[in-house]
Scaffold this active site. Structure first.
Site, PDB file in Angstrom:
ATOM      1  N   ASP A  10       0.805  -1.223   0.000  1.00 36.85           N
ATOM      2  CA  ASP A  10       0.000   0.000   0.000  1.00 36.85           C
ATOM      3  C   ASP A  10       0.842   1.279   0.000  1.00 36.85           C
ATOM      4  O   ASP A  10       0.423   2.312   0.525  1.00 36.85           O
ATOM      5  CB  ASP A  10      -0.964   0.012   1.205  1.00 36.85           C
ATOM      6  CG  ASP A  10      -1.862  -1.206   1.217  1.00 36.85           C
ATOM      7  OD1 ASP A  10      -2.219  -1.684   0.128  1.00 36.85           O
ATOM      8  OD2 ASP A  10      -2.200  -1.681   2.320  1.00 36.85           O
ATOM      9  N   LYS A  34       1.770   2.252  -5.117  1.00 31.60           N
ATOM     10  CA  LYS A  34       2.305   1.732  -6.388  1.00 31.60           C
ATOM     11  C   LYS A  34       1.387   2.048  -7.573  1.00 31.60           C
ATOM     12  O   LYS A  34       1.843   2.447  -8.637  1.00 31.60           O
ATOM     13  CB  LYS A  34       2.500   0.200  -6.286  1.00 31.60           C
ATOM     14  CG  LYS A  34       3.487  -0.215  -5.206  1.00 31.60           C
ATOM     15  CD  LYS A  34       3.530  -1.710  -5.017  1.00 31.60           C
ATOM     16  CE  LYS A  34       2.296  -2.304  -4.385  1.00 31.60           C
ATOM     17  NZ  LYS A  34       2.063  -1.975  -2.977  1.00 31.60           N
ATOM     18  N   GLY A  92      -4.598  -4.130  -3.818  1.00 28.91           N
ATOM     19  CA  GLY A  92      -5.586  -3.087  -4.084  1.00 28.91           C
ATOM     20  C   GLY A  92      -4.791  -1.845  -4.440  1.00 28.91           C
ATOM     21  O   GLY A  92      -4.177  -1.242  -3.565  1.00 28.91           O
ATOM     22  N   HIS A  93      -4.746  -1.519  -5.717  1.00 32.07           N
ATOM     23  CA  HIS A  93      -3.944  -0.381  -6.179  1.00 32.07           C
ATOM     24  C   HIS A  93      -4.882   0.764  -6.569  1.00 32.07           C
ATOM     25  O   HIS A  93      -5.699   0.625  -7.478  1.00 32.07           O
ATOM     26  CB  HIS A  93      -3.063  -0.795  -7.367  1.00 32.07           C
ATOM     27  CG  HIS A  93      -2.026  -1.823  -6.995  1.00 32.07           C
ATOM     28  ND1 HIS A  93      -1.117  -2.322  -7.889  1.00 32.07           N
ATOM     29  CD2 HIS A  93      -1.753  -2.423  -5.812  1.00 32.07           C
ATOM     30  CE1 HIS A  93      -0.330  -3.196  -7.257  1.00 32.07           C
ATOM     31  NE2 HIS A  93      -0.704  -3.276  -6.008  1.00 32.07           N
ATOM     32  N   GLN A 102       1.963  -5.944  -3.371  1.00 30.67           N
ATOM     33  CA  GLN A 102       2.428  -6.070  -1.984  1.00 30.67           C
ATOM     34  C   GLN A 102       3.713  -5.251  -1.797  1.00 30.67           C
ATOM     35  O   GLN A 102       3.866  -4.245  -2.464  1.00 30.67           O
ATOM     36  CB  GLN A 102       2.627  -7.543  -1.590  1.00 30.67           C
ATOM     37  CG  GLN A 102       1.331  -8.337  -1.443  1.00 30.67           C
ATOM     38  CD  GLN A 102       0.747  -8.801  -2.764  1.00 30.67           C
ATOM     39  OE1 GLN A 102       1.411  -9.446  -3.550  1.00 30.67           O
ATOM     40  NE2 GLN A 102      -0.502  -8.459  -3.018  1.00 30.67           N
TER      41      GLN A 102
HETATM   42  P1  GDP Z   1      -0.806   0.446  -3.556  1.00 34.71           P
HETATM   43  O1  GDP Z   1      -1.422  -0.842  -3.113  1.00 34.71           O
HETATM   44  O2  GDP Z   1       0.670   0.478  -3.326  1.00 34.71           O
HETATM   45  O3  GDP Z   1      -1.155   0.829  -4.963  1.00 34.71           O
HETATM   46  O4  GDP Z   1      -1.411   1.569  -2.602  1.00 34.71           O
HETATM   47  P2  GDP Z   1      -2.960   1.706  -2.130  1.00 34.71           P
HETATM   48  O5  GDP Z   1      -3.764   2.192  -3.272  1.00 34.71           O
HETATM   49  O6  GDP Z   1      -3.409   0.479  -1.437  1.00 34.71           O
HETATM   50  O7  GDP Z   1      -2.815   2.794  -0.981  1.00 34.71           O
HETATM   51  C1  GDP Z   1      -2.312   4.056  -1.223  1.00 34.71           C
HETATM   52  C2  GDP Z   1      -3.376   5.098  -0.827  1.00 34.71           C
HETATM   53  O8  GDP Z   1      -2.779   6.343  -0.705  1.00 34.71           O
HETATM   54  C3  GDP Z   1      -4.472   5.249  -1.865  1.00 34.71           C
HETATM   55  O9  GDP Z   1      -5.668   5.552  -1.215  1.00 34.71           O
HETATM   56  C4  GDP Z   1      -3.987   6.440  -2.696  1.00 34.71           C
HETATM   57  O10 GDP Z   1      -5.043   7.149  -3.313  1.00 34.71           O
HETATM   58  C5  GDP Z   1      -3.346   7.277  -1.638  1.00 34.71           C
HETATM   59  N1  GDP Z   1      -2.197   8.099  -2.071  1.00 34.71           N
HETATM   60  C6  GDP Z   1      -1.234   7.791  -2.984  1.00 34.71           C
HETATM   61  N2  GDP Z   1      -0.307   8.764  -3.010  1.00 34.71           N
HETATM   62  C7  GDP Z   1      -0.668   9.681  -2.102  1.00 34.71           C
HETATM   63  C8  GDP Z   1      -0.091  10.909  -1.644  1.00 34.71           C
HETATM   64  O11 GDP Z   1       0.987  11.335  -2.060  1.00 34.71           O
HETATM   65  N3  GDP Z   1      -0.765  11.590  -0.665  1.00 34.71           N
HETATM   66  C9  GDP Z   1      -1.939  11.137  -0.149  1.00 34.71           C
HETATM   67  N4  GDP Z   1      -2.510  11.863   0.793  1.00 34.71           N
HETATM   68  N5  GDP Z   1      -2.514   9.998  -0.562  1.00 34.71           N
HETATM   69  C10 GDP Z   1      -1.875   9.267  -1.509  1.00 34.71           C
HETATM   70  P1  IMO Z   2      -0.941  -4.103  -2.290  1.00 35.46           P
HETATM   71  O1  IMO Z   2      -0.501  -4.624  -3.651  1.00 35.46           O
HETATM   72  C1  IMO Z   2      -0.942  -4.637   2.031  1.00 35.46           C
HETATM   73  C2  IMO Z   2      -0.930  -8.770   3.521  1.00 35.46           C
HETATM   74  C3  IMO Z   2      -2.167  -9.250   4.244  1.00 35.46           C
HETATM   75  C4  IMO Z   2      -1.547 -10.270   5.189  1.00 35.46           C
HETATM   76  C5  IMO Z   2      -0.427 -10.892   4.337  1.00 35.46           C
HETATM   77  C6  IMO Z   2      -0.814 -12.206   3.662  1.00 35.46           C
HETATM   78  O2  IMO Z   2      -2.245  -3.387  -2.348  1.00 35.46           O
HETATM   79  O3  IMO Z   2       0.149  -3.332  -1.651  1.00 35.46           O
HETATM   80  P2  IMO Z   2      -2.409 -12.831   1.622  1.00 35.46           P
HETATM   81  O4  IMO Z   2      -3.859 -12.581   1.396  1.00 35.46           O
HETATM   82  O5  IMO Z   2      -1.504 -12.269   0.580  1.00 35.46           O
HETATM   83  O6  IMO Z   2      -2.104 -14.280   1.876  1.00 35.46           O
HETATM   84  O7  IMO Z   2      -2.065 -12.072   3.003  1.00 35.46           O
HETATM   85  O8  IMO Z   2      -0.117  -9.938   3.349  1.00 35.46           O
HETATM   86  N1  IMO Z   2      -1.185  -8.216   2.164  1.00 35.46           N
HETATM   87  C7  IMO Z   2      -1.141  -6.909   1.865  1.00 35.46           C
HETATM   88  N2  IMO Z   2      -0.957  -5.832   2.653  1.00 35.46           N
HETATM   89  N3  IMO Z   2      -1.082  -4.483   0.703  1.00 35.46           N
HETATM   90  C8  IMO Z   2      -1.235  -5.545  -0.109  1.00 35.46           C
HETATM   91  O9  IMO Z   2      -1.235  -5.440  -1.458  1.00 35.46           O
HETATM   92  C9  IMO Z   2      -1.322  -6.827   0.463  1.00 35.46           C
HETATM   93  N4  IMO Z   2      -1.491  -8.078  -0.025  1.00 35.46           N
HETATM   94  C10 IMO Z   2      -1.387  -8.912   1.028  1.00 35.46           C
HETATM   95  O10 IMO Z   2      -2.783  -8.200   4.935  1.00 35.46           O
HETATM   96  O11 IMO Z   2      -0.931  -9.619   6.269  1.00 35.46           O
HETATM   97 MG    MG Z   3      -2.917  -1.547  -1.811  1.00 36.22          MG
END
Ligand code: GDP
Ligand code: IMO
Ligand code: MG
Length: 425
Positions: A16, A19, A43-44, A226
């Protein structure tokens, strides 16, 4: 020969990091975006033109026309969830079928894999990993134990293969004493609809596809899921996911030779978060942690779970930079720290025997973070248009991180929107 290049983009923490947003920002520089591991546990999030999208299995290059998006052999795919995600995208006006190709070697997550995921978690009791419940572990386990069902299997004698795998899973569930099959028939029906839906997409030998694209001069961006701390070999084992999330995973998950990899973009937050169970040395249990969670909206994009929050951990990050071979850092969510009086960065760990280390140890369960304190910048950065507008205290924070991590921070993100991205000179 005019060969293209392969760059890899990865999370350096526990996932998270942001990416999805960065892939979307960088996509104009590439011809191809490819996912190489993970599945719908990811979840991107992407935000642009006042719209927000969350992608789980589909590469984040899908929103820009003229690009090829590939789901590689290293990915695990759930047909029902894929169908839901794809239909939503099509409904919002983003054509998919001509932009997306799926590797025949990607493994399928069966409905019984998801039940096995729950059953194994329940059996672990207080040691449970806190998985996303998407069947990731059991699917990769079947792959490695040579029992998997692959996308290519859809093309021949599929029903027989599916039934055999299901029967084997049912025996495993019976051995675990699992009796909760509520909603299974509906899920299975939707899953089979997903299989039919998937047939409308191109199933390819993605290793040939990618290498041919490279040979014809196309540039490829590999999108990690991840983060490095969730890597099955180098992460905080056993509290990890079941794939190689590190840079090497791009080679095995797409069939690319290591000599083809150029830039490795390491994505990190200006602080640190984690979802699910497992050690997290810099975790904050106080008001500061709560403030980071509130300001950063730190709730899971997939499960909605509260993300655990803490300060940036440079011991951990230096380790990630090392195992991934990061060539350039990208710092996200800098704006979340805009109002803090003081910022802390963990620069060493105190081990249980009282010694101090800057080298990431085998176990991090009982390490105590040693912090360096830096003054906050106390200024809203969300509207900055260039790095010249950054406050001095923030520049000092960036320089300090670059020095410690011995790597340049090339891009700084100051908000969730595509536009809130500063590419440094
Ligand atoms: P990913 O899994 O690495 O793609 O990241 P996620 O989407 O799960 O989580 C990143 C969260 O941070 C999302 O809700 C984005 O919209 C938000 N986000 C990304 N970059 C920024 C930033 O620079 N500032 C803020 N406030 N939010 C951001
Ligand atoms: P993105 O791509 C954050 C964590 C789960 C758990 C562990 C194993 O959005 O960054 P799994 O279901 O893969 O067997 O769970 O990994 N986990 C993540 N945490 N971001 C993710 O993906 C994750 N994908 C798995 O919370 O601790
Ligand atoms: Mg994510």
């Amino acid at each position: 020969m005019n060969t293209g290049k392969v760059d890899v983009l990865l999370g350096l923490q526990w996932g998270d990091e942001g990416k999805g947003k960065v892939v979307d920002v960088l996509t104009p520089r590439y011809d191809v975006v490819a996912r190489f591991q993970g599945g719908p546990n990811a979840g991107h999030t992407l935000e642009f033109e006042d719209q927000k999208y969350v992608l789980r299995s589909i590469p984040s290059g899908i929103f820009q026309g003229g690009k090829v998006n590939i789901i590689g052999n290293g990915v695990v795919l759930a047909p029902d969830l894929f169908m839901g995600e794809a239909k939503d995208l099509e409904k919002s006006g983003h054509p998919l079928k001509e932009r997306l190709k799926i590797s025949k070697k990607a493994h399928l997550i069966m409905p019984t894999h998801r039940i096995l995921d729950r059953a194994y978690e329940a059996a672990k009791g207080k040691n449970k990993v806190g998985t996303t419940g998407k069947g990731i572990g059991p699917t990769y386990t079947d792959k490695v134990s040579r029992n998997g069902l692959r996308v290519g299997d859809i093309l021949s004698d599929f029903d027989r293969k599916y039934s055999e795998h299901k029967e084997r899973h049912m025996k495993m569930l019976a051995a675990l004493g699992w009796t909760d099959f509520e909603g299974f028939e509906e899920t299975e029906k939707l899953w089979m609809e997903g299989i039919e839906y998937m047939k409308g997409f191109q199933f390819v030998d993605s290793e040939h596809e990618i290498n041919n694209l490279l040979r014809s001069g196309k540039n490829i961006l590999c999108e990690g899921a991840q983060g490095t701390m969730l890597d099955v070999d180098f992460g905080s084992y056993p509290f990890v996911t079941s794939s190689n999330t590190i840079c090497a995973g791009a080679c095995t998950g797409l069939g690319i030779g290591p000599n083809k990899v150029g830039n490795v973009y390491g994505i990190m937050k200006a602080y640190c978060t984690r979802v699910g169970a497992g050690p997290f040395p810099t975790e904050l249990f106080d008001e500061t942690g709560k403030k980071i969670r509130d300001l950063g909206h730190e709730y899971g994009a997939v499960t909605g779970r509260e993300r655990r929050c803490g300060w940036i951990d440079l011991v951990q990050l230096r380790y990630s930079v090392m195992v991934d071979g990061v060539t350039e850092l990208i710092m996200m969510k800098s704006d979340v720290l805009d109002s803090f009086e003081t910022i802390k960065a963990c620069v060493a760990y105190e081990l249980p025997d009282g010694t101090r280390t800057e080298e990431f140890p085998y176990e991090i369960d009982d390490v105590k973070p040693i912090y360096k304190e830096l003054p906050g910048w106390k200024q809203d950065m969300t509207k900055c248009k260039s790095e010249d507008e950054f406050p001095q205290a923030f520049r000092d924070y960036v320089s300090f991180l670059e020095q410690y991590l011995e790597t340049r921070i090339g891009i700084i993100s100051i908000g969730p929107d595509r536009e809130q991205t500063i590419v440094r000179k």
